[in-house]
Design an enzyme around this catalytic site. Structure first.
Site, PDB file in Angstrom:
ATOM      1  N   ASP A   1      41.340  42.382  42.286  1.00 22.63           N
ATOM      2  CA  ASP A   1      41.745  41.825  41.002  1.00 22.63           C
ATOM      3  C   ASP A   1      43.151  42.348  40.673  1.00 22.63           C
ATOM      4  O   ASP A   1      43.681  43.222  41.363  1.00 22.63           O
ATOM      5  CB  ASP A   1      40.724  42.255  39.945  1.00 22.63           C
ATOM      6  CG  ASP A   1      41.084  41.768  38.560  1.00 22.63           C
ATOM      7  OD1 ASP A   1      41.450  40.584  38.431  1.00 22.63           O
ATOM      8  OD2 ASP A   1      41.000  42.565  37.606  1.00 22.63           O
TER       9      ASP A   1
ATOM     10  N   ALA B   1      45.033  42.649  36.750  1.00 19.56           N
ATOM     11  CA  ALA B   1      45.077  43.498  35.550  1.00 19.56           C
ATOM     12  C   ALA B   1      43.865  44.418  35.467  1.00 19.56           C
ATOM     13  O   ALA B   1      42.724  43.973  35.522  1.00 19.56           O
ATOM     14  CB  ALA B   1      45.157  42.637  34.298  1.00 19.56           C
TER      15      ALA B   1
ATOM     16  N   LYS C   1      41.333  32.036  31.618  1.00 21.06           N
ATOM     17  CA  LYS C   1      41.744  32.275  30.234  1.00 21.06           C
ATOM     18  C   LYS C   1      41.239  31.200  29.265  1.00 21.06           C
ATOM     19  O   LYS C   1      40.913  31.510  28.113  1.00 21.06           O
ATOM     20  CB  LYS C   1      43.266  32.435  30.154  1.00 21.06           C
ATOM     21  CG  LYS C   1      43.800  33.603  30.992  1.00 21.06           C
ATOM     22  CD  LYS C   1      42.945  34.873  30.854  1.00 21.06           C
ATOM     23  CE  LYS C   1      43.414  35.986  31.764  1.00 21.06           C
ATOM     24  NZ  LYS C   1      42.431  37.068  31.920  1.00 21.06           N
TER      25      LYS C   1
ATOM     26  N   ASP D   1      37.511  45.343  37.856  1.00 22.17           N
ATOM     27  CA  ASP D   1      37.183  46.221  36.732  1.00 22.17           C
ATOM     28  C   ASP D   1      36.332  45.530  35.677  1.00 22.17           C
ATOM     29  O   ASP D   1      36.028  46.128  34.649  1.00 22.17           O
ATOM     30  CB  ASP D   1      38.472  46.743  36.082  1.00 22.17           C
ATOM     31  CG  ASP D   1      39.318  45.618  35.502  1.00 22.17           C
ATOM     32  OD1 ASP D   1      39.475  45.557  34.273  1.00 22.17           O
ATOM     33  OD2 ASP D   1      39.823  44.796  36.285  1.00 22.17           O
TER      34      ASP D   1
END
Length: 269
Positions: free
Chosen positions: A10, A12, A52, A186
């Site tokens: 990933d 960010a 998003k 994360d």
């Protein structure tokens, strides 16, 4: 060789942007700009890992956000509303993502270690391509350059929690078996992505969204606070099905050594 051949990382909160602040702060700003509706940073973090547009949709369904929306507009959030928030989100994110492009501590050394072992570096993101086209060269300027990347709107099939971005990396990198890949993320949707792709999965409990602290805040945090936040993040990642949970990407080489031993014994994800 019956070992790990590729990692799919990933962005960010995993390789850049400790604490995953670039997207979360922009969601707060986009809701305010588009409709003068306030959401908290904690609320903005809840659906992290999704594309998003889907992230905004999920935010609108959070009970507290929905209650505020209903109180202001007398109806639930619509697809047109999501489009409007997304339209506000995109230029803000494109403009600011380069400010969050520095690699997280340990990432550059870890990538060098993995490449020395012949492991290819794939990547994918909940960011759309327009954002990634700004982030990728900015991160490269700081020394992080994966072998391949896929954006959440690149594939007709969609993004997370589906397997498609991870599998597109497998194809692009020429990996012979998904069991020879590790998906690192994360956030829970990224763990689901890896599991749905048939890969080993590693969650990051400290560097990313669930821990939710800046690097400076983390450095000055008490051991007790770190332990509480780590446990909170790890529990969410394990609940999503992660095979392993560690603090940050710096811990990945040790995990891969463990997975290689399991592969040698005939185990699969």
């Amino acid at each position: 060789m019956n070992r790990i051949h590729a990692v799919i990382l990933d962005w960010a909160g995993t390789t850049v942007d400790f604490g995953s602040f670039a997207p979360t702060q922009i969601f707060v700003e986009a809701f305010r700009q588009a409709f003068d509706v306030e959401i908290t940073l904690a609320e903005a973090r809840v659906p992290m890992g999704l594309g998003k547009w889907q992230h905004i949709e999920a935010l609108g369904k959070l009970p507290a956000v929905d209650a505020r929306w209903q109180a202001k507009f007398g109806r639930a959030m619509s697809a047109a509303d999501i489009d409007a928030i997304y339209a506000a989100f995109m230029p803000l994110q494109i403009a600011k993502v380069v400010d969050f492009s520095s690699p997280i501590a340990g990432v550059i050394d870890t990538i060098a270690t993995l490449r020395a072992e012949g492991i290819k570096i794939g990547s994918c993101s909940g960011y759309p391509r327009a954002v990634m086209e700004r982030l990728v060269p900015a991160a490269a300027g700081h020394g992080y350059c994966p072998d391949h990347w896929v954006a959440t709107d690149d594939l007709a099939a969609g993004g997370r929690p589906g397997p498609w971005m991870a599998l597109q990396n497998v194809i692009a990198l020429g990996i012979d078996a998904v069991a020879h890949c590790v998906k690192v993320d994360d956030a829970a949707p990224g763990i689901s992505e890896g599991l749905n792709a048939g890969m080993w999965t590693v969650g990051l409990a400290v560097s990313g969204n669930e821990f939710g602290a800046t690097w400076d805040a983390y450095q000055t945090m008490s051991k007790e606070d770190v332990a509480v936040r780590r446990e909170h993040a790890a529990s969410k990642l394990y609940a999503a099905g992660a095979h392993y949970v560690v603090d940050s990407l710096a811990d990945l080489p040790g995990v891969i050594a463990h997975i290689n031993a399991r592969l040698a014994q005939g185990e699969r994800p």
